[in-house]
Design an enzyme around this catalytic site. Structure first.
Site, PDB file in Angstrom:
ATOM      1  N   GLY A   1       0.831  -1.200   0.000  1.00 35.24           N
ATOM      2  CA  GLY A   1       0.000   0.000   0.000  1.00 35.24           C
ATOM      3  C   GLY A   1       0.864   1.249   0.000  1.00 35.24           C
ATOM      4  O   GLY A   1       2.096   1.176   0.066  1.00 35.24           O
ATOM      5  N   ASP A   2       0.201   2.401  -0.123  1.00 38.18           N
ATOM      6  CA  ASP A   2       0.879   3.700  -0.112  1.00 38.18           C
ATOM      7  C   ASP A   2       1.882   3.845  -1.252  1.00 38.18           C
ATOM      8  O   ASP A   2       2.899   4.517  -1.121  1.00 38.18           O
ATOM      9  CB  ASP A   2       1.605   3.948   1.225  1.00 38.18           C
ATOM     10  CG  ASP A   2       0.702   3.702   2.417  1.00 38.18           C
ATOM     11  OD1 ASP A   2      -0.421   4.220   2.391  1.00 38.18           O
ATOM     12  OD2 ASP A   2       1.103   2.981   3.342  1.00 38.18           O
TER      13      ASP A   2
ATOM     14  N   THR B   1      -3.757   7.604   8.989  1.00 33.47           N
ATOM     15  CA  THR B   1      -3.519   7.587  10.438  1.00 33.47           C
ATOM     16  C   THR B   1      -2.338   8.461  10.863  1.00 33.47           C
ATOM     17  O   THR B   1      -2.095   8.619  12.055  1.00 33.47           O
ATOM     18  CB  THR B   1      -3.222   6.148  10.907  1.00 33.47           C
ATOM     19  OG1 THR B   1      -2.092   5.669  10.162  1.00 33.47           O
ATOM     20  CG2 THR B   1      -4.399   5.221  10.668  1.00 33.47           C
TER      21      THR B   1
ATOM     22  N   GLN C   1      -5.027  -0.281  -0.536  1.00 37.28           N
ATOM     23  CA  GLN C   1      -3.963  -1.083   0.099  1.00 37.28           C
ATOM     24  C   GLN C   1      -3.034  -1.665  -0.970  1.00 37.28           C
ATOM     25  O   GLN C   1      -2.898  -1.051  -2.024  1.00 37.28           O
ATOM     26  CB  GLN C   1      -4.546  -2.173   1.006  1.00 37.28           C
ATOM     27  CG  GLN C   1      -5.227  -1.632   2.272  1.00 37.28           C
ATOM     28  CD  GLN C   1      -6.675  -1.246   2.054  1.00 37.28           C
ATOM     29  OE1 GLN C   1      -7.448  -1.985   1.475  1.00 37.28           O
ATOM     30  NE2 GLN C   1      -7.073  -0.093   2.546  1.00 37.28           N
TER      31      GLN C   1
ATOM     32  N   ARG D   1       5.850   5.583   8.269  1.00 35.19           N
ATOM     33  CA  ARG D   1       5.983   4.328   7.524  1.00 35.19           C
ATOM     34  C   ARG D   1       7.395   3.765   7.678  1.00 35.19           C
ATOM     35  O   ARG D   1       8.361   4.526   7.713  1.00 35.19           O
ATOM     36  CB  ARG D   1       5.682   4.558   6.038  1.00 35.19           C
ATOM     37  CG  ARG D   1       4.245   4.991   5.802  1.00 35.19           C
ATOM     38  CD  ARG D   1       3.978   5.264   4.327  1.00 35.19           C
ATOM     39  NE  ARG D   1       2.646   5.825   4.164  1.00 35.19           N
ATOM     40  CZ  ARG D   1       2.322   6.771   3.284  1.00 35.19           C
ATOM     41  NH1 ARG D   1       3.227   7.271   2.474  1.00 35.19           N
ATOM     42  NH2 ARG D   1       1.087   7.217   3.209  1.00 35.19           N
TER      43      ARG D   1
ATOM     44  N   GLY E   1       1.280   5.320  -4.038  1.00 37.66           N
ATOM     45  CA  GLY E   1       0.987   6.509  -4.841  1.00 37.66           C
ATOM     46  C   GLY E   1      -0.150   6.258  -5.821  1.00 37.66           C
ATOM     47  O   GLY E   1      -0.185   6.843  -6.900  1.00 37.66           O
ATOM     48  N   LYS E   2      -1.077   5.402  -5.416  1.00 39.48           N
ATOM     49  CA  LYS E   2      -2.195   5.062  -6.307  1.00 39.48           C
ATOM     50  C   LYS E   2      -3.069   6.267  -6.626  1.00 39.48           C
ATOM     51  O   LYS E   2      -3.564   6.393  -7.733  1.00 39.48           O
ATOM     52  CB  LYS E   2      -3.067   3.966  -5.678  1.00 39.48           C
ATOM     53  CG  LYS E   2      -2.413   2.609  -5.682  1.00 39.48           C
ATOM     54  CD  LYS E   2      -3.346   1.547  -5.157  1.00 39.48           C
ATOM     55  CE  LYS E   2      -3.602   1.645  -3.673  1.00 39.48           C
ATOM     56  NZ  LYS E   2      -2.449   1.386  -2.799  1.00 39.48           N
TER      57      LYS E   2
ATOM     58  N   GLY F   1      -5.964   5.650   2.070  1.00 41.57           N
ATOM     59  CA  GLY F   1      -5.728   7.086   2.027  1.00 41.57           C
ATOM     60  C   GLY F   1      -5.070   7.415   0.706  1.00 41.57           C
ATOM     61  O   GLY F   1      -3.952   6.995   0.443  1.00 41.57           O
ATOM     62  N   HIS F   2      -5.796   8.084  -0.158  1.00 41.65           N
ATOM     63  CA  HIS F   2      -5.247   8.432  -1.466  1.00 41.65           C
ATOM     64  C   HIS F   2      -5.087   9.947  -1.548  1.00 41.65           C
ATOM     65  O   HIS F   2      -6.053  10.688  -1.429  1.00 41.65           O
ATOM     66  CB  HIS F   2      -6.164   7.915  -2.582  1.00 41.65           C
ATOM     67  CG  HIS F   2      -6.192   6.415  -2.650  1.00 41.65           C
ATOM     68  ND1 HIS F   2      -7.075   5.717  -3.430  1.00 41.65           N
ATOM     69  CD2 HIS F   2      -5.418   5.489  -2.028  1.00 41.65           C
ATOM     70  CE1 HIS F   2      -6.844   4.421  -3.278  1.00 41.65           C
ATOM     71  NE2 HIS F   2      -5.850   4.263  -2.433  1.00 41.65           N
TER      72      HIS F   2
HETATM   73  P1  IMP Z   1      -6.809  -2.697   8.682  1.00 45.32           P
HETATM   74  O1  IMP Z   1      -7.032  -2.662   7.216  1.00 45.32           O
HETATM   75  O2  IMP Z   1      -7.139  -1.393   9.358  1.00 45.32           O
HETATM   76  O3  IMP Z   1      -7.455  -3.876   9.332  1.00 45.32           O
HETATM   77  O4  IMP Z   1      -5.221  -2.890   8.926  1.00 45.32           O
HETATM   78  C1  IMP Z   1      -4.549  -4.098   8.592  1.00 45.32           C
HETATM   79  C2  IMP Z   1      -3.143  -3.793   8.050  1.00 45.32           C
HETATM   80  O5  IMP Z   1      -3.259  -3.144   6.797  1.00 45.32           O
HETATM   81  C3  IMP Z   1      -2.321  -2.860   8.931  1.00 45.32           C
HETATM   82  O6  IMP Z   1      -0.955  -3.236   8.832  1.00 45.32           O
HETATM   83  C4  IMP Z   1      -2.514  -1.503   8.282  1.00 45.32           C
HETATM   84  O7  IMP Z   1      -1.448  -0.633   8.557  1.00 45.32           O
HETATM   85  C5  IMP Z   1      -2.542  -1.908   6.817  1.00 45.32           C
HETATM   86  N1  IMP Z   1      -3.289  -0.955   5.976  1.00 45.32           N
HETATM   87  C6  IMP Z   1      -4.617  -0.794   5.902  1.00 45.32           C
HETATM   88  N2  IMP Z   1      -4.933   0.152   4.999  1.00 45.32           N
HETATM   89  C7  IMP Z   1      -3.783   0.580   4.476  1.00 45.32           C
HETATM   90  C8  IMP Z   1      -3.461   1.519   3.453  1.00 45.32           C
HETATM   91  O8  IMP Z   1      -4.322   2.150   2.822  1.00 45.32           O
HETATM   92  N3  IMP Z   1      -2.136   1.685   3.184  1.00 45.32           N
HETATM   93  C9  IMP Z   1      -1.186   0.964   3.814  1.00 45.32           C
HETATM   94  N4  IMP Z   1      -1.440   0.064   4.755  1.00 45.32           N
HETATM   95  C10 IMP Z   1      -2.723  -0.135   5.084  1.00 45.32           C
END
Ligand code: IMP
Length: 430
Positions: A12-13, A301, A224, A305, A15-16, A40-41
């Site tokens: 994830g993250d 959040t 993600q 990272r 740069g989508k 989070g985009h």
């Molecule tokens: P959850 O999706 O909140 O249940 O989190 C599960 C895992 O996915 C955790 O390690 C989060 O940090 C990660 N995660 C969830 N959404 C994102 C995202 O949009 N970007 C990066 N990591 C994510």
């Protein structure tokens, strides 16, 4: 002409947001198909930054239809707040440009409450969830306890469903020493937003089918990344949905053949938020520098990272198991100025060289990256809009990555600005 699915090929993250925005210029419809407001985009358009979590990235462009598919878990309050936020930034959001699948699952207050309580109970073994109740909502969906958008139109039935759900969850909450939830409070809260939510609700699969029949271009926007996929990721340190492109079919209500080109968004290095294995993680000044230069803080959040070198083994596996046709390489400019750059080309597990990420959590924690070191570049690639503007060593880096991951770089992103993009292969025409 094909429809396109955009997914993350790491954790994830990648740069989508920007890439989806670049492609949504061409698309007529943008569809989210999994995840929720854990995503989070970030989009930067004409100097204005938009931070989207649940809304498809197409929302910031006039004339595009944005669809939140049935595979998404929707926190009604979070959705309404996000709509208000983008409206305050001058973006029009009405039922003419936003459609919420009537069969999407809702996140209720009990889900984040349990998410947080369970993370606390896990202590040092926590997953590092976003605390948004994503996993708990998906659990309820699979357990057939979930409340869906369409239930908001039927108050009596809604109350029954809440009772059924809380019969289960209150036992858990009590057992964990947390406060139980009252059916009336949950019901009243849902009814207070029901009309506002229902105003966007409709038959998403039909709208997508109609758009497809009319020859419109559809962009499926993943959230993600591949290694957070509940099947293919670093389980149990994953999110609770399938993040692979195949999920676009189930999570939007289209046949899998409708997804023509799969673009894997890939950072020129690697990052991860939350806990879990990360073979190329750097715990030194180089990792700090990458994080600082790349502004590696979570959009949802604000968490810092974890950063590391590019892991070609991981990305190649995402390409093979996720059906990725080509990648969009992002944040190349963050690597500007390093004397040398390392690329992980294999792993070593108990003295044996392997070329894939093993499934076992124990093995994942024990693998050691095998690096190739390549020469860095001192000139900047930031803001480059053609290959001629990219330092020669950086071009070599791109070519090396293509060779290792066995897929072409279809698109190169050199800054957060959507115009700072070099397109080699147009996914809609490939
Ligand atoms: P959850 O999706 O909140 O249940 O989190 C599960 C895992 O996915 C955790 O390690 C989060 O940090 C990660 N995660 C969830 N959404 C994102 C995202 O949009 N970007 C990066 N990591 C994510």
């Amino acid at each position: 002409m094909s429809n396109v699915a955009v997914i993350g090929s790491q954790w994830g993250d990648e740069g989508k947001g920007k890439i989806v925005d670049v492609l949504s210029k061409e698309a007529d419809m943008v569809v989210r198909f999994q995840g929720g407001h854990n995503a989070g985009h970030t989009l930067v358009i004409d100097g204005v930054t938009y931070k989207l979590h649940l809304l498809p990235s197409g929302i910031v462009r006039p004339g595009k239809m944005s669809v939140i598919g049935n595979g998404v878990v929707v926190d009604p309050k979070a959705l309404l707040t996000e709509i208000e936020t983008v409206k305050a930034q001058g973006i029009d959001v009405t039922s003419d440009n936003l459609l919420l699948a009537e069969n999407a699952t809702l996140i209720l207050p009990v889900h984040p409450a349990l998410d947080v309580a369970m993370e606390e109970a896990r202590g040092a073994k926590k997953i590092g969830t976003t605390g948004r109740g994503i996993g708990l909502a998906y659990e309820d969906k699979v357990a057939r306890r979930a409340i869906r958008v369409c239930d908001l139109a039927h108050p009596e039935y809604l109350k029954e469903r809440i009772e059924n759900m809380l019969n289960h969850h209150n036992v858990l909450l009590k057992g964990m020493g947390a406060e139980e939830m009252s059916v009336t409070a949950v019901y009243d809260e849902l009814m207070s937003v029901a009309d506002k939510i229902l105003a966007y609700s409709g038959v998403a699969w039909r709208a997508i089918d109609d758009a497809d029949k009319a020859g419109k271009k559809i962009l499926f926007e993943g959230a993600q990344g591949h290694f957070l996929d509940v099947d293919h990721g670093t389980y149990p340190f994953v999110t609770s949905s399938n993040t692979v492109a195949a999920q676009a079919a189930a999570g939007a209500g289209v046949g899998s053949k409708k997804i023509g080109y799969v673009l894997g968004i890939t950072k020129a290095y690697t990052t991860r938020v939350g806990s879990g294995p990360f073979p190329t993680e750097l715990h030194d000044a180089v990792g700090e520098e990458i994080g600082k230069k790349g502004h590696e803080f979570g959009t949802s959040t604000g968490r810092k990272r974890r950063c590391g070198w590019f892991d070609a083994v991981l990305v190649r596996q995402a390409i093979k198991t996720g059906g990725i046709d080509g990648i969009a390489l992002t944040k190349m400019d963050v690597l500007d100025g390093f004397d040398e750059i390392k690329v992980c080309v294999a792993y070593e597990l108990n003295g044996t060289r392997i070329d894939y990420l093993p499934a076992s959590t124990v093995d994942q924690a024990n693998i050691k990256p095998v690096y190739e070191t390549i020469k860095g570049w001192s000139d900047t690639s930031q803001g480059a809009r053609s290959w001629a503007e990219i330092p020669a060593e950086a071009v070599k880096y791109v070519r090396y990555i293509e060779e290792l991951i066995e897929a072409p770089v279809a698109l190169l992103s050199t800054s957060p600005d959507r115009d700072d993009t070099i397109l080699m292969q147009d996914p809609f025409r490939s």
